[in-house]
Design an enzyme around this catalytic site. Structure first.
Site, PDB file in Angstrom:
ATOM      1  N   ASN A   9       0.861  -1.187   0.000  1.00  0.00           N
ATOM      2  CA  ASN A   9       0.000   0.000   0.000  1.00  0.00           C
ATOM      3  C   ASN A   9       0.899   1.240   0.000  1.00  0.00           C
ATOM      4  O   ASN A   9       1.499   1.571   1.014  1.00  0.00           O
ATOM      5  CB  ASN A   9      -0.891  -0.031   1.255  1.00  0.00           C
ATOM      6  CG  ASN A   9      -1.724   1.229   1.406  1.00  0.00           C
ATOM      7  OD1 ASN A   9      -1.826   2.037   0.486  1.00  0.00           O
ATOM      8  ND2 ASN A   9      -2.327   1.408   2.579  1.00  0.00           N
ATOM      9  N   LYS A  11       0.051   4.268  -0.253  1.00  0.00           N
ATOM     10  CA  LYS A  11      -0.632   5.429   0.339  1.00  0.00           C
ATOM     11  C   LYS A  11      -0.446   6.669  -0.556  1.00  0.00           C
ATOM     12  O   LYS A  11      -0.394   6.534  -1.766  1.00  0.00           O
ATOM     13  CB  LYS A  11      -0.143   5.668   1.769  1.00  0.00           C
ATOM     14  CG  LYS A  11      -0.158   4.381   2.608  1.00  0.00           C
ATOM     15  CD  LYS A  11      -0.017   4.629   4.068  1.00  0.00           C
ATOM     16  CE  LYS A  11       0.128   3.298   4.790  1.00  0.00           C
ATOM     17  NZ  LYS A  11      -0.003   3.401   6.227  1.00  0.00           N
ATOM     18  N   HIS A  93      -9.503   0.304   5.070  1.00  0.00           N
ATOM     19  CA  HIS A  93      -8.212   0.637   5.679  1.00  0.00           C
ATOM     20  C   HIS A  93      -8.457   1.590   6.854  1.00  0.00           C
ATOM     21  O   HIS A  93      -9.318   2.474   6.776  1.00  0.00           O
ATOM     22  CB  HIS A  93      -7.279   1.276   4.644  1.00  0.00           C
ATOM     23  CG  HIS A  93      -5.871   1.373   5.151  1.00  0.00           C
ATOM     24  ND1 HIS A  93      -5.487   2.354   6.027  1.00  0.00           N
ATOM     25  CD2 HIS A  93      -4.792   0.583   4.955  1.00  0.00           C
ATOM     26  CE1 HIS A  93      -4.204   2.175   6.339  1.00  0.00           C
ATOM     27  NE2 HIS A  93      -3.758   1.103   5.687  1.00  0.00           N
ATOM     28  N   GLU A  95      -6.971   4.103   7.901  1.00  0.00           N
ATOM     29  CA  GLU A  95      -6.850   5.540   7.618  1.00  0.00           C
ATOM     30  C   GLU A  95      -8.110   6.076   6.954  1.00  0.00           C
ATOM     31  O   GLU A  95      -8.510   7.210   7.195  1.00  0.00           O
ATOM     32  CB  GLU A  95      -5.590   5.795   6.761  1.00  0.00           C
ATOM     33  CG  GLU A  95      -4.323   5.602   7.600  1.00  0.00           C
ATOM     34  CD  GLU A  95      -3.093   5.168   6.836  1.00  0.00           C
ATOM     35  OE1 GLU A  95      -3.043   5.310   5.607  1.00  0.00           O
ATOM     36  OE2 GLU A  95      -2.156   4.655   7.490  1.00  0.00           O
ATOM     37  N   GLU A 165      -5.172  -5.609  10.531  1.00  0.00           N
ATOM     38  CA  GLU A 165      -4.200  -4.536  10.727  1.00  0.00           C
ATOM     39  C   GLU A 165      -4.501  -3.799  12.035  1.00  0.00           C
ATOM     40  O   GLU A 165      -5.333  -2.868  12.035  1.00  0.00           O
ATOM     41  CB  GLU A 165      -4.276  -3.538   9.571  1.00  0.00           C
ATOM     42  CG  GLU A 165      -3.985  -4.137   8.215  1.00  0.00           C
ATOM     43  CD  GLU A 165      -3.536  -3.067   7.232  1.00  0.00           C
ATOM     44  OE1 GLU A 165      -2.398  -3.139   6.785  1.00  0.00           O
ATOM     45  OE2 GLU A 165      -4.313  -2.149   6.952  1.00  0.00           O
ATOM     46  N   GLY A 171       2.201   2.014  10.691  1.00  0.00           N
ATOM     47  CA  GLY A 171       3.079   3.176  10.533  1.00  0.00           C
ATOM     48  C   GLY A 171       3.737   3.615  11.828  1.00  0.00           C
ATOM     49  O   GLY A 171       4.260   4.727  11.900  1.00  0.00           O
ATOM     50  N   SER A 211       3.468  -2.333  10.378  1.00  0.00           N
ATOM     51  CA  SER A 211       4.921  -2.302  10.588  1.00  0.00           C
ATOM     52  C   SER A 211       5.595  -3.637  10.286  1.00  0.00           C
ATOM     53  O   SER A 211       6.566  -4.011  10.947  1.00  0.00           O
ATOM     54  CB  SER A 211       5.249  -1.813  12.007  1.00  0.00           C
ATOM     55  OG  SER A 211       4.750  -0.501  12.180  1.00  0.00           O
TER      56      SER A 211
HETATM   57  C1  PEP Z   1      -0.813  -0.175   5.981  1.00  0.00           C
HETATM   58  O1  PEP Z   1      -0.942   1.018   5.749  1.00  0.00           O
HETATM   59  O2  PEP Z   1      -1.657  -0.978   5.556  1.00  0.00           O
HETATM   60  C2  PEP Z   1       0.357  -0.607   6.735  1.00  0.00           C
HETATM   61  C3  PEP Z   1       0.387  -1.830   7.164  1.00  0.00           C
HETATM   62  O3  PEP Z   1       1.331   0.332   6.964  1.00  0.00           O
HETATM   63  P1  PEP Z   1       2.765   0.085   7.655  1.00  0.00           P
HETATM   64  O4  PEP Z   1       3.328  -1.197   7.060  1.00  0.00           O
HETATM   65  O5  PEP Z   1       3.586   1.266   7.285  1.00  0.00           O
HETATM   66  O6  PEP Z   1       2.538  -0.073   9.107  1.00  0.00           O
END
Ligand code: PEP
Length: 248
Positions: A9, A11, A93, A95, A165, A171, A211
């Site tokens: 992703n 973003k 997601h 976000e 997630e 992040g 992460s």
């Molecule tokens: C994500 O945005 O789906 C994600 C897992 O981000 P990150 O790997 O940066 O934590």
């Protein structure tokens, strides 16, 4: 057996040139061919990234609108995105839920639109920190799935993709431990067995996101119910992303 999948992703990162370089880099590295590889660039670049990627890298979108057309300024429909080469979209997601107010009810509309338009999706779920701190994560995630995804019939949900997630891990550099990830993934699979059946549960890939990077991917992917990863930050460098793909 669920498919093994690693998805990136991007973003709201990268220029078109940087995105083209990234996909070229992913194409160039030696990757485990048993792992389905998907990238989610900004929608504006889907067409160009798709044209640059080899057929082995799929290109998806981070968002879409559930309506098929009309007065929705700034939005994109599945039909439009498919015509630009997108084959799959993210739904739910954290976000989008947090910054754009996407509710479980709205996400259900997106799920239905995707199913009705034969558009694949990765359905994201996960609890915020305050919920985990009071041990409410299982109920919270189960409710997200019940309200947005588990209304599908067994036939419709067959082969779908879910990404767990935890919001506190996205992040932040704070990854869920493999035990925390496996506990949730196992629970999700058990809910699918309860609601549908064993064969349906085994057709669904459950990815971990939060992460995940080249150092921890192998441990996470070794969990019996972790079928791959949805990767944010670490998907922006071809070497890192390819190491994660090869971490199974
Ligand atoms: C994500 O945005 O789906 C994600 C897992 O981000 P990150 O790997 O940066 O934590």
């Amino acid at each position: 057996m669920p498919q093994k999948i690693v998805a990136g992703n991007w973003k709201m990162n990268l220029s078109l040139t940087e995105g083209l370089d990234l996909v070229k880099g992913i194409d160039a590295c030696e990757r485990d061919q048993n792992v389905r590889t998907i990238v989610f660039p900004p929608a504006l670049f889907v067409n160009a990234i798709g044209a640059r990627a080899s057929g082995e890298i799929e290109v998806g979108v981070q968002n879409f609108h559930p309506e098929s057309e009309g007065a929705f300024t700034g939005e994109l429909s599945i039909k439009q995105l498919k015509s630009a080469g997108a084959t799959i979209g993210l739904i739910g997601h954290s976000e989008r839920r947090a910054y754009f107010g996407e509710s479980n009810a709205f996400l259900k509309e997106k799920v239905d639109a995707a199913v009705n338009n034969d558009f694949e999706f990765i359905f994201c779920c996960g609890e915020p920190l305050f919920i985990r701190e009071k041990n409410g994560e299982l109920d919270f995630v189960k409710n997200q799935l019940n309200e947005s995804l588990f209304h599908l019939s067994a036939e419709q949900i067959q082969g779908k993709i879910i990404a767990y997630e935890p919001v506190w891990a996205i992040g932040t550099g704070r990854t869920a431990s493999s035990a925390q990830a496996e506990d949730m993934h196992k629970a999700i699979r058990s809910w699918i067995v309860e609601k549908y059946d064993q064969a349906t549960a085994e057709s669904i890939s459950i990815l971990y996101g939060g992460s995940c990077n080249r150092s921890n991917a192998n441990e996470l992917f070794s969990c019996p119910n972790v079928d791959g990863g949805l990767i944010g930050g670490a998907s922006l460098k071809a070497d890192d992303f390819c190491s994660i793909i090869n971490a199974f």
